[in-house]
Enzyme design. Structure first.
Site, PDB file in Angstrom:
ATOM      1  N   LYS A 158      50.975  49.261  40.449  1.00 17.57           N
ATOM      2  CA  LYS A 158      50.698  48.726  38.921  1.00 17.57           C
ATOM      3  C   LYS A 158      50.527  50.449  38.191  1.00 17.57           C
ATOM      4  O   LYS A 158      49.853  50.907  38.707  1.00 17.57           O
ATOM      5  CB  LYS A 158      50.210  48.012  38.569  1.00 17.57           C
ATOM      6  N   GLY A 165      52.107  43.183  31.662  1.00 20.11           N
ATOM      7  CA  GLY A 165      53.340  43.207  33.322  1.00 20.11           C
ATOM      8  C   GLY A 165      54.366  44.725  32.489  1.00 20.11           C
ATOM      9  O   GLY A 165      55.254  44.367  33.464  1.00 20.11           O
ATOM     10  N   HIS A 208      48.826  31.762  35.877  1.00 28.51           N
ATOM     11  CA  HIS A 208      47.273  32.516  35.053  1.00 28.51           C
ATOM     12  C   HIS A 208      46.699  32.006  34.600  1.00 28.51           C
ATOM     13  O   HIS A 208      47.532  30.546  34.165  1.00 28.51           O
ATOM     14  CB  HIS A 208      48.503  33.030  34.220  1.00 28.51           C
ATOM     15  N   ARG A 291      40.953  40.855  22.970  1.00 27.74           N
ATOM     16  CA  ARG A 291      40.955  40.585  20.917  1.00 27.74           C
ATOM     17  C   ARG A 291      40.649  38.735  21.257  1.00 27.74           C
ATOM     18  O   ARG A 291      41.170  38.233  22.195  1.00 27.74           O
ATOM     19  CB  ARG A 291      42.201  41.019  21.209  1.00 27.74           C
TER      20      ARG A 291
END
Ligand code: MV4
Length: 449
Positions: A158, A165, A208, A291
């Site tokens: 990653k 993603g 998720h 956020r």
């Protein structure tokens, strides 16, 4: 107390913020591009300032123009919504320099969570469970191969500058590592100007699950349970629900406590979401979003709170208006994202809305900036509405969703509504038996020849 809030966004989320501010007696300023002169957020705000041409990079992302709009109108605070500048630390820094309040966390917290290696390192130190993997960055292929052997394949490479993603590559076996490592690094260099990567054990069938947290910046924080957002396509969520169909009250209390304590310890201020993969009864931290999220209304529905009002209050310096013990879950909520896209191709289809009718009735909320005769411009996100239903339990919420989708009229453009009608026919959706891969597998099986 804020007198006037500038809303640095468009579409449904701009309306969401304007509505909260108005209920609090706070004035509102809309900003808009030339493509959005007729947009609903411009009409609904008390004042509006055109800040540039249609492309976001020339308008909604233009920091000097937005600061100038604040100074011209006398706005004392900015709400960024989601997307655009909502997680831009340089923006928050610039606002500080101009004495404009940012309704959100500090530039430092945004910076920490924006760098995924730093975010993970921070969470490990705060006692949040993470996916096993490299200790920080992996600067060479040799080290990448060593980590692959140590943790066992499959692993995922990653980008530290990635997230959502972007900049990820899976290595199923040792033979894949060289390719995965090199590609992750070069794509990340091209996309973010940063080729630092880290490596984790790849979880093959997770859900998720994300935890909503809220801090007051003075060492107090609460959690508002989880949302299950596993039904996604290409990292775009389409269907979100709370509570998660697979999470027990005990699991919620435990992971919620860990998350609330973590954000309390760093004096986090405002709304945040801690994202986890959930597999075989275990939570693994992946990212934190600093956020308000698109799917926040499902949390608002089951907890009976106004998260935007709370964001504004803590940004004004007030303590949180609720304690953990005040927060009790009531029923079940589901959100579906109505996008102006073809189905099953998911190609954007902006255009003129020839008829619009929002569903209503008990337990139905439609957040949308659409109106009859509105032309959806081609420059921005394809999200045109969010339908949120709330009912005493999951089964009743699914029935209510089906009923509300039947009432919704959006004519003139194609939308994702047919996707939701089809999903409501699927036994796995009805029982909540899905992972992050379910939707793409289902689309492949059903719609590709
Ligand atoms: C993972 C993973 C499996 N194992 N990390 C995708 C988005 C980014 N937030 C993290 N992502 C993933 N990280 C490990 N160690 C699988 C994904 C993933 C995913 C995660 C959440 C929702 C949908 C997803 C779809 C594909 C891959």
């Amino acid at each position: 107390m804020f007198q006037k809030i500038l809303v640095a966004n468009r579409g449904e989320i701009a309306l969401r913020v304007i509505r909260a501010a108005r209920e609090m007696g706070i004035g509102t300023v809309a900003i808009h591009s030339t493509a959005d002169s007729d947009a609903m957020h411009v009409r609904m705000a008390d004042e509006a300032v055109c800040i540039g041409p249609a492309p976001s990079s020339d308008s909604y992302l233009r920091i000097p123009a937005i600061i100038a709009a604040c100074e011209i109108t006398g706005a004392d605070a900015i709400h960024p919504g989601y997307g655009f500048l909502s997680e831009n630390a340089a923006f928050v820094q610039a606002l500080e320099d101009h004495d404009i309040a940012f309704i959100g966390p500090t530039a430092e917290h945004i910076r920490i969570m924006g760098d995924k290696i730093t975010a993970k390192d921070t969470m490990i130190k705060l006692g949040v469970p993470c996916v096993p993997g490299s200790d920080g960055g992996v600067p060479t292929l040799e080290e990448a191969k060593k980590i692959g052997e140590d943790f066992g394949y499959p692993v995922i490479v990653k980008a530290t500058a990635g997230g959502g993603g972007r900049g990820m590559k899976v290595a199923m076996t040792a033979d894949d590592m060289e390719m995965a490592y090199r590609t992750a690094r070069s794509e990340s260099k091209a996309a973010f100007g940063n080729d630092e990567v880290y490596i984790e054990k790849y979880l093959t069938t997770p859900r998720h699950i994300e935890i909503q947290v809220f801090g007051d910046g003075r060492g107090n924080a609460v959690h508002l349970g989880e949302r299950d957002c596993s039904l996604q396509r290409r990292h775009q969520k389409v269907f979100e629900e709370a509570p998660g169909p697979c999470i027990s009250p005990e699991e919620r209390a435990e992971i919620g406590r860990v998350c609330a304590e973590a954000v309390a310890k760093i004096n986090y201020v405002g709304a945040g979401t801690i994202e986890f993969l959930y597999e075989k009864g275990e939570f693994y931290f992946i990212e934190m979003n600093t956020r308000l999220q698109v799917e926040h209304p499902v949390t608002e529905a089951i907890f009976g709170v106004d998260l935007v009002r709370e964001q504004i209050r803590v940004a004004e310096g007030h303590p949180l208006s609720f304690k953990q013990d005040d927060l009790q879950i009531n029923g079940h909520a589901i959100e579906v994202r109505i996008n102006a896209e073809t189905f099953p191709g998911f190609a954007p289809r902006p255009g003129k809305i020839t008829a619009y009718h929002a569903p209503g009735g008990l337990g139905v909320r439609m957040d949308s900036a659409l109106y009859d005769g509105y032309s959806i411009p081609p420059y921005y996100d394809s999200l045109i509405g969010k339908l949120i239903v709330h009912a005493p339990d999951r089964q009743a919420a699914l029935a209510r969703l089906n009923r509300a989708l039947g009432e919704l009229i959006v004519d003139g453009v194609e939308t994702t509504v047919p996707l939701f009608h089809a999903l409501l026919q699927e036994p796995d959706v009805l029982t909540g038996d899905y992972t992050i891969h379910w939707l793409e597998h289902w689309l492949d099986q059903k719609f590709s020849k």
